[in-house]
Design a protein around this motif. Structure first.
Motif, PDB file in Angstrom:
ATOM      1  N   UNK A  23       0.837  -1.209   0.000  1.00 28.03           N
ATOM      2  CA  UNK A  23       0.000   0.000   0.000  1.00 28.03           C
ATOM      3  C   UNK A  23       0.870   1.257   0.000  1.00 28.03           C
ATOM      4  N   UNK A  24       1.944   1.237   0.779  1.00 29.30           N
ATOM      5  CA  UNK A  24       2.845   2.393   0.815  1.00 29.30           C
ATOM      6  C   UNK A  24       3.408   2.671  -0.580  1.00 29.30           C
ATOM      7  N   UNK A  25       3.838   1.629  -1.242  1.00 23.00           N
ATOM      8  CA  UNK A  25       4.402   1.777  -2.594  1.00 23.00           C
ATOM      9  C   UNK A  25       3.369   2.335  -3.561  1.00 23.00           C
ATOM     10  N   UNK A  26       2.155   1.762  -3.550  1.00 23.92           N
ATOM     11  CA  UNK A  26       1.110   2.195  -4.478  1.00 23.92           C
ATOM     12  C   UNK A  26       0.638   3.609  -4.153  1.00 23.92           C
ATOM     13  N   UNK A  27       0.502   3.932  -2.879  1.00 27.35           N
ATOM     14  CA  UNK A  27       0.059   5.270  -2.480  1.00 27.35           C
ATOM     15  C   UNK A  27       1.034   6.338  -2.975  1.00 27.35           C
ATOM     16  N   UNK A  49      -4.236   7.201   3.921  1.00 27.18           N
ATOM     17  CA  UNK A  49      -5.365   6.255   3.866  1.00 27.18           C
ATOM     18  C   UNK A  49      -4.932   4.811   4.104  1.00 27.18           C
ATOM     19  N   UNK A  50      -3.897   4.631   4.932  1.00 27.82           N
ATOM     20  CA  UNK A  50      -3.391   3.286   5.192  1.00 27.82           C
ATOM     21  C   UNK A  50      -4.329   2.408   5.980  1.00 27.82           C
ATOM     22  N   UNK A  51      -5.387   2.998   6.507  1.00 26.96           N
ATOM     23  CA  UNK A  51      -6.378   2.209   7.230  1.00 26.96           C
ATOM     24  C   UNK A  51      -7.046   1.155   6.368  1.00 26.96           C
ATOM     25  N   UNK A  52      -6.894   1.281   5.055  1.00 24.89           N
ATOM     26  CA  UNK A  52      -7.404   0.255   4.140  1.00 24.89           C
ATOM     27  C   UNK A  52      -6.814  -1.103   4.490  1.00 24.89           C
ATOM     28  N   UNK A  53      -5.542  -1.133   4.862  1.00 29.05           N
ATOM     29  CA  UNK A  53      -4.885  -2.403   5.208  1.00 29.05           C
ATOM     30  C   UNK A  53      -5.445  -2.965   6.508  1.00 29.05           C
TER      31      UNK A  53
END
Length: 333
Positions: A23-27, A49-53
């Protein structure tokens, strides 16, 4: 027998933990990055928006628990309540994610849209007539599902992100409160609720490892809304509304302080050249500001850092939890 219930909890932890780097990479690739407000020069490359994980780990963990109940224990008990709970969290997470995409600096969703959508998220609990309508000796009847459940969902999910803005604060607060509620539901015989609560705790722990100071990822409303909603879900389905409200005292105080500033004063601090923090305003508009003020009085070098603020607020929350166990012990044991 009980050890098999650890599987969904560990599943939630590892799914969240291993999905965060992706997610960090894609964000960063798509520009979904935010400023780290309490740092010198405010770095702008922290994944948002890391809460998606966290949401992903929680949902898959709970579904894993449902599979164990169905296929291993041959039980359909509480499946309706679990599906209703997941529906609430799913809708809430969607609302939070939209708020994150629209940008918190730009106001996110309008207040009216956010309110309508959060009320809509309470419908799954309303339609199954969740909870007990008799509180403090008063029978509320249909008023409980039609009024109190929506109020609880809207109020708690919308205010859980008030106490925020410092690396690791939202995740650690969620860990503390949901761990306490999971212990209470276990004591009261609602072990299924304990597993659900611990699935979120496990996801939050995995997230905290990347979100603690210095943060590599931020939670966003997609996480804070979901955690707040789950607190209400557990309180309602576990019939522990009173102690849950007591645990929420720091957020009630935070809401009062935010209202003092007409919801316009931010929780962030003023950052010095050496990275230490100062009060951003002359008055206190959040527990974060109060923590800075207290720490500057008790620390010998008068230097207050972001981690100090988070630790003090968490310490206060733990004290509230311990006090809650003492005050309500007669109804728990």
């Amino acid at each position: 027998m009980v050890s098999i219930l650890l599987i969904p909890i560990f599943l939630s932890f590892f799914i969240t933990l291993f999905s965060i780097p992706a997610w960090i990479k894609k964000a960063k690739e798509i520009g979904l990055t935010w400023e780290d407000m309490n740092k010198k020069n405010r770095p702008r490359n922290v994944a948002g928006a890391g809460g998606v994980t966290v949401f992903l780990g929680f949902i898959l963990g709970v579904l894993g628990y449902m599979a164990i109940k169905t296929f291993y224990f041959k039980s359909n008990d509480n499946l309706v309540e679990i599906f209703a709970s997941l529906s609430v969290i799913l809708i809430i997470a969607f609302v939070g994610f939209m708020d994150d995409l629209f940008g918190w600096k730009k106001g996110g969703l309008s207040k009216k849209s956010r309110l309508i959508l959060l009320v809509f998220a309470s419908i799954p609990l309303v339609v199954i007539n969740a909870g007990v309508s008799n509180m403090v000796g008063i029978e509320f009847g249909l008023l409980y599902p039609l009024l109190f459940i929506p109020l609880g969902i809207v109020g708690v999910s919308a205010t859980f992100n008030f106490l925020a803005g410092y690396n690791g604060l939202e995740a650690s607060q969620g860990i503390i409160i949901l761990s306490a509620l999971s212990i209470i539901t276990f004591i009261m015989g609602n072990k299924w609720l304990s597993v659900i609560g611990l699935c979120m705790v496990a996801s939050l722990i995995g997230f905290y490892l990347f979100n603690k100071h210095p943060a590599k990822i931020f939670p966003g409303d997609v996480m804070t809304y979901s955690v707040g909603a789950l607190i209400v879900v557990i309180a309602i389905l576990g019939h522990i509304e009173k102690i849950a409200i007591f645990f929420f005292i720091p957020y009630i105080l935070e809401t009062g302080l935010k209202l003092r500033g007409k919801l316009k004063k931010e929780s962030f601090a003023k950052v010095n050249e050496d990275g230490s923090l100062e009060m951003p305003y002359r008055k206190i508009y959040g527990l974060e500001h109060l923590a800075i003020l207290i720490l500057k009085k008790i620390k010998k070098n008068k230097k207050v850092y972001e981690k100090d603020v988070v630790y003090l607020i968490n310490f206060f929350q733990i004290l509230i939890v311990i006090l809650g166990f003492v005050i309500f012990q007669s109804s728990l044991f």
